[in-house]
Design an enzyme around this catalytic site. Structure first.
Site, mmCIF file in Angstrom:
data_model
loop_
_atom_site.group_PDB
_atom_site.id
_atom_site.type_symbol
_atom_site.label_atom_id
_atom_site.label_comp_id
_atom_site.label_asym_id
_atom_site.label_seq_id
_atom_site.Cartn_x
_atom_site.Cartn_y
_atom_site.Cartn_z
ATOM 1 N N LYS A 1 0.833 -1.084 -0.236
ATOM 2 C CA LYS A 1 -0.052 0.159 -0.049
ATOM 3 C C LYS A 1 0.696 1.298 0.054
ATOM 4 O O LYS A 1 0.331 2.326 -0.245
ATOM 5 C CB LYS A 1 -0.732 -0.047 1.209
ATOM 6 C CG LYS A 1 -1.710 -1.325 1.429
ATOM 7 C CD LYS A 1 -2.541 -1.082 2.905
ATOM 8 C CE LYS A 1 -3.060 -2.393 3.072
ATOM 9 N NZ LYS A 1 -3.736 -2.106 4.402
ATOM 10 N N ASP B 1 7.377 2.734 -2.424
ATOM 11 C CA ASP B 1 7.668 3.730 -1.485
ATOM 12 C C ASP B 1 9.220 3.871 -1.144
ATOM 13 O O ASP B 1 9.640 4.772 -0.966
ATOM 14 C CB ASP B 1 6.877 3.599 -0.302
ATOM 15 C CG ASP B 1 6.818 2.255 0.305
ATOM 16 O OD1 ASP B 1 7.703 1.355 -0.218
ATOM 17 O OD2 ASP B 1 6.236 1.829 1.250
ATOM 18 N N ASP C 1 14.755 -0.794 1.184
ATOM 19 C CA ASP C 1 15.626 -0.977 2.208
ATOM 20 C C ASP C 1 16.674 -2.066 2.014
ATOM 21 O O ASP C 1 17.624 -1.718 1.353
ATOM 22 C CB ASP C 1 14.545 -1.111 3.191
ATOM 23 C CG ASP C 1 15.194 -1.398 4.749
ATOM 24 O OD1 ASP C 1 16.429 -0.976 4.742
ATOM 25 O OD2 ASP C 1 14.471 -1.901 5.712
ATOM 26 N N ASP D 1 3.904 3.514 6.373
ATOM 27 C CA ASP D 1 3.322 3.104 7.782
ATOM 28 C C ASP D 1 4.219 2.449 8.580
ATOM 29 O O ASP D 1 5.234 1.998 8.298
ATOM 30 C CB ASP D 1 1.986 2.078 7.560
ATOM 31 C CG ASP D 1 2.468 0.399 7.157
ATOM 32 O OD1 ASP D 1 3.449 0.424 6.333
ATOM 33 O OD2 ASP D 1 2.167 -0.305 7.928
#
Ligand code: IMP
Ligand code: MG
Length: 175
Positions: free
Chosen positions: A43, A100, A103, A159
């Site tokens: 998301k 997004d 990492d 989030d």
């Protein structure tokens, strides 16, 4: 009572808007005469994707994929599942993945492998943020918003256990 972590601002909405303008210029220049398919990774990328596409003057199409996530665990399990795949045929398309944050690189690497198997004409990656200090797999990021430190960030779609996606700026969670 819900867990109330301390949030410290890292990137303001103004800085995000400027970065998106820059990325949109680069993407428009590179995709002239093409009609790319942008694939957002749900998301986390939905806010970024929504702002980015409205700066793009290109005849683009959209689709989304949903991958298994790791909540606020701060560590990738190393195993990524495609929970919801793309519906749009990809063969021969110019595909731009919108993510997004990269990492360890494990999530996006497995998504790129999954998409490559569908034989796109081209496959590139646009990421809002990069946390290079934790990289375990090499990931070519073609369009990058920000390099961020090795901290857990939230807001602007990102989030922690499903919270803070609605914040307009990006924050660091203070330990
Ligand atoms: P990777 O597989 O370790 O590269 O993890 C990438 C995914 O983990 C991203 O798509 C995010 O959903 C999530 N993630 C990694 N770091 C953060 C962070 O600092 N904040 C929020 N989500 C993150
Ligand atoms: Mg994600």
């Amino acid at each position: 009572m819900a867990f109330q972590p301390q949030l410290k601002i890292l990137i303001s909405h103004d800085q995000i808007a400027k970065a998106i303008n820059r990325l949109a210029c680069e993407i428009e220049r590179d995709y002239q005469g093409k009609h790319p398919l942008l694939i957002g990774v749900l998301k986390g990328s939905f806010v970024f994707m929504a702002d980015l596409i409205r700066q793009l003057d290109l005849p683009l199409e959209l689709d989304f994929v949903r991958l298994s996530s790791y909540g606020c665990a701060r560590e990738s399990s190393g195993k990524v599942r495609v929970v919801q795949g793309v519906k749009t045929p990809i063969k021969g398309r110019d595909v731009l993945v919108v993510e997004d944050i990269v990492d360890t690189g494990i999530t996006i690497s497995s998504l790129l492998d999954y998409l490559k198997r569908k034989k796109p004409a081209s496959l590139k990656l646009c990421a809002l943020a990069d946390k290079p200090s934790r990289r375990r797999l090499p990931v070519p990021i073609n369009y990058l918003g920000f390099t961020v430190p090795n901290r857990f960030i939230v807001g602007y779609g990102l989030d922690c256990d499903e919270r803070f996606r609605n914040l307009p700026d990006i924050y660091v969670i203070e330990d």
